[in-house]
Design a protein around this motif. Structure first.
Motif, PDB file in Angstrom:
ATOM      1  N   PHE A 182       2.514 -54.573  78.104  1.00 15.05           N
ATOM      2  CA  PHE A 182       3.194 -55.819  77.794  1.00 15.05           C
ATOM      3  C   PHE A 182       4.673 -55.565  77.539  1.00 15.05           C
ATOM      4  O   PHE A 182       5.094 -54.464  77.180  1.00 15.05           O
ATOM      5  N   GLN A 183       5.479 -56.627  77.691  1.00 13.59           N
ATOM      6  CA  GLN A 183       6.923 -56.461  77.595  1.00 13.59           C
ATOM      7  C   GLN A 183       7.438 -56.413  76.168  1.00 13.59           C
ATOM      8  O   GLN A 183       8.531 -55.942  75.927  1.00 13.59           O
ATOM      9  N   ASN A 184       6.668 -56.885  75.187  1.00 17.84           N
ATOM     10  CA  ASN A 184       7.076 -56.817  73.786  1.00 17.84           C
ATOM     11  C   ASN A 184       6.035 -56.003  73.022  1.00 17.84           C
ATOM     12  O   ASN A 184       5.083 -56.562  72.471  1.00 17.84           O
ATOM     13  N   PRO A 185       6.172 -54.678  72.986  1.00 12.98           N
ATOM     14  CA  PRO A 185       5.099 -53.837  72.433  1.00 12.98           C
ATOM     15  C   PRO A 185       4.780 -54.127  70.977  1.00 12.98           C
ATOM     16  O   PRO A 185       3.620 -54.064  70.576  1.00 12.98           O
ATOM     17  N   ARG A 186       5.783 -54.446  70.171  1.00  8.61           N
ATOM     18  CA  ARG A 186       5.519 -54.693  68.749  1.00  8.61           C
ATOM     19  C   ARG A 186       4.665 -55.946  68.539  1.00  8.61           C
ATOM     20  O   ARG A 186       3.996 -56.086  67.517  1.00  8.61           O
ATOM     21  N   LYS A 206      -1.945 -47.590  61.611  1.00  7.31           N
ATOM     22  CA  LYS A 206      -1.094 -46.529  62.125  1.00  7.31           C
ATOM     23  C   LYS A 206      -1.397 -46.293  63.612  1.00  7.31           C
ATOM     24  O   LYS A 206      -2.446 -46.672  64.118  1.00  7.31           O
ATOM     25  N   ILE A 207      -0.457 -45.642  64.274  1.00  9.31           N
ATOM     26  CA  ILE A 207      -0.564 -45.436  65.707  1.00  9.31           C
ATOM     27  C   ILE A 207      -1.805 -44.622  66.061  1.00  9.31           C
ATOM     28  O   ILE A 207      -2.487 -44.903  67.060  1.00  9.31           O
ATOM     29  N   PHE A 208      -2.153 -43.639  65.248  1.00  7.31           N
ATOM     30  CA  PHE A 208      -3.323 -42.810  65.537  1.00  7.31           C
ATOM     31  C   PHE A 208      -4.597 -43.652  65.598  1.00  7.31           C
ATOM     32  O   PHE A 208      -5.416 -43.487  66.509  1.00  7.31           O
ATOM     33  N   ALA A 223       4.730 -37.133  63.720  1.00  7.02           N
ATOM     34  CA  ALA A 223       5.428 -38.208  63.007  1.00  7.02           C
ATOM     35  C   ALA A 223       5.054 -39.569  63.576  1.00  7.02           C
ATOM     36  O   ALA A 223       4.926 -40.549  62.833  1.00  7.02           O
ATOM     37  N   VAL A 224       4.847 -39.644  64.891  1.00  2.00           N
ATOM     38  CA  VAL A 224       4.547 -40.925  65.529  1.00  2.00           C
ATOM     39  C   VAL A 224       3.147 -41.410  65.162  1.00  2.00           C
ATOM     40  O   VAL A 224       2.958 -42.574  64.797  1.00  2.00           O
ATOM     41  N   GLN A 238       7.904 -48.922  61.963  1.00  8.41           N
ATOM     42  CA  GLN A 238       8.687 -47.745  61.603  1.00  8.41           C
ATOM     43  C   GLN A 238       9.222 -47.008  62.829  1.00  8.41           C
ATOM     44  O   GLN A 238       9.966 -46.042  62.681  1.00  8.41           O
ATOM     45  N   LEU A 239       8.848 -47.479  64.011  1.00 10.78           N
ATOM     46  CA  LEU A 239       9.260 -46.828  65.246  1.00 10.78           C
ATOM     47  C   LEU A 239      10.225 -47.711  66.027  1.00 10.78           C
ATOM     48  O   LEU A 239      10.242 -48.927  65.857  1.00 10.78           O
ATOM     49  N   SER A 240      11.005 -47.094  66.886  1.00  7.00           N
ATOM     50  CA  SER A 240      11.939 -47.840  67.722  1.00  7.00           C
ATOM     51  C   SER A 240      11.192 -48.578  68.827  1.00  7.00           C
ATOM     52  O   SER A 240      10.018 -48.308  69.106  1.00  7.00           O
ATOM     53  N   GLU A 241      11.895 -49.498  69.475  1.00  9.61           N
ATOM     54  CA  GLU A 241      11.280 -50.272  70.559  1.00  9.61           C
ATOM     55  C   GLU A 241      10.866 -49.362  71.713  1.00  9.61           C
ATOM     56  O   GLU A 241       9.806 -49.549  72.311  1.00  9.61           O
ATOM     57  N   GLY A 242      11.695 -48.369  72.003  1.00  9.61           N
ATOM     58  CA  GLY A 242      11.377 -47.460  73.096  1.00  9.61           C
ATOM     59  C   GLY A 242      10.143 -46.616  72.810  1.00  9.61           C
ATOM     60  O   GLY A 242       9.304 -46.404  73.693  1.00  9.61           O
TER      61      GLY A 242
END
Length: 332
Positions: A95-99, A107-109, A153-154, A161-165
């Protein structure tokens, strides 16, 4: 061989003012192992086509198509539950807007672990129980594959807490976790800096070249994605106006809309006067409930004539498909 074959896809949305047709007889033919770009201005209907293919539409959508096949699977005949079974395995989307699509409370994990396939236990007393295999190594490999080096960290961070990229790369890792046959990338570099855009496009190209992954890339910028693509389709107001190979579209565009899109591409090898006005197609994209009669590009088209009040039919010129009354037929 076509991996995705969509013919005459139409989408009607039921609104308070009545039924509005937002996609009108759009067709796509995506070859296995290719990168197919769907180009169009924002609001032209690219994301609607992607959602219709995936079956992610609402109850007020009426989706019809003469043919919608993924390989030998007839998507028109699948139920909602059957569509879910092929999601991730056969077809995935970025998707174009990941957040907006990542869970802000996990968390990402945890989110990446959910998309990985479950395995059955080898122990006899757990034969009927579906368990999750150890995923930390697999998740680490996926993050490295998409260009994330600081994986510890990711995976221990929340999306905000993470950047868009980084969020976009995480979504790409989740999309390719099950090695889907078709990957749909819906404007994956929206509102990103140029360096991050280049990284993501290189990553998609690498996935296609190394893993033979078929990619449908949706974008509003022909100049950025054209060099990546094998085939290009242009969409305007819910209609595919021109479709062909990369050479056909870039070397001999037939439709006025395609010609206008090519003129907007900046060429730094040419002498452009300082503060000179860049080319833009006059006018703007009309609302879906206020479309012009006949050819939808008519009010903005420099070649418009009286015949354009009737809707043109798609014509195939040796694999170069064009929907226009007055195409530019030039042999190059």
């Amino acid at each position: 061989m076509a991996l995705l074959d969509v013919r005459n896809l139409s989408i009607d949305i039921l609104t308070a003012q009545g039924k509005v047709r937002v996609i009108d007889k759009a067709s796509l033919n995506i070859l296995h192992g290719s990168i197919h770009c769907l180009i169009g201005e924002s609001g032209s209907g690219k994301s609607l086509i992607a959602k219709a293919i995936l079956g992610l539409h609402n109850e007020n959508w009426i989706v019809t198509a003469d043919r919608m096949f993924l390989g030998n699977i007839d998507l028109n005949k699948l139920s909602i539950r059957e569509r879910r079974k092929i999601m991730g395995k056969d077809i995935a989307i970025i998707f174009q807007n990941p957040r907006s699509y990542l869970d802000p409370s996990k968390k990402i994990f945890e989110q990446m672990r959910e998309v990985l396939p479950a395995v059955e236990s080898s122990k006899p007393w757990f034969k009927n129980v579906s368990l999750r295999s150890p995923h930390r190594k697999t998740i680490k490999e996926l993050l490295h594959k998409v260009g994330i080096q600081n994986d510890n960290a990711v995976v221990n961070s929340y999306p905000h807490q993470l950047s868009e990229g980084i969020c976009q790369k995480v979504m790409i890792a989740m999309a390719i976790a099950n090695n889907p046959r078709l990957l749909i990338a819906d404007e994956p570099t929206t509102s990103m800096e140029a360096v991050t855009q280049s990284q993501i496009f290189r990553l998609l190209f690498k996935l296609n070249q190394l893993h033979n992954m078929t990619i449908l890339l949706l974008s509003n910028n022909l100049g950025i994605v054209s060099n990546l693509s094998d085939h290009i389709s242009l969409i305007y107001c819910g209609q595919t106006v021109e479709s062909g190979t990369y050479k056909q579209i870039t070397n001999s565009p037939m439709h006025p809309y395609t010609q206008a899109m090519i003129k907007t591409i900046l060429k730094f090898d040419e002498n452009v006067a300082h503060k000179s006005q860049l080319y833009t197609l006059p006018g703007g994209l009309p609302p879906a409930n206020q479309l012009p009669i006949g050819c939808r590009l008519g009010p903005r088209c420099p070649k418009a004539q009286r015949t354009c009040v009737t809707n043109p039919e798609a014509v195939n010129y040796k694999g170069h498909i064009i929907r226009c009354h007055f195409p530019t037929l030039e042999e190059k």
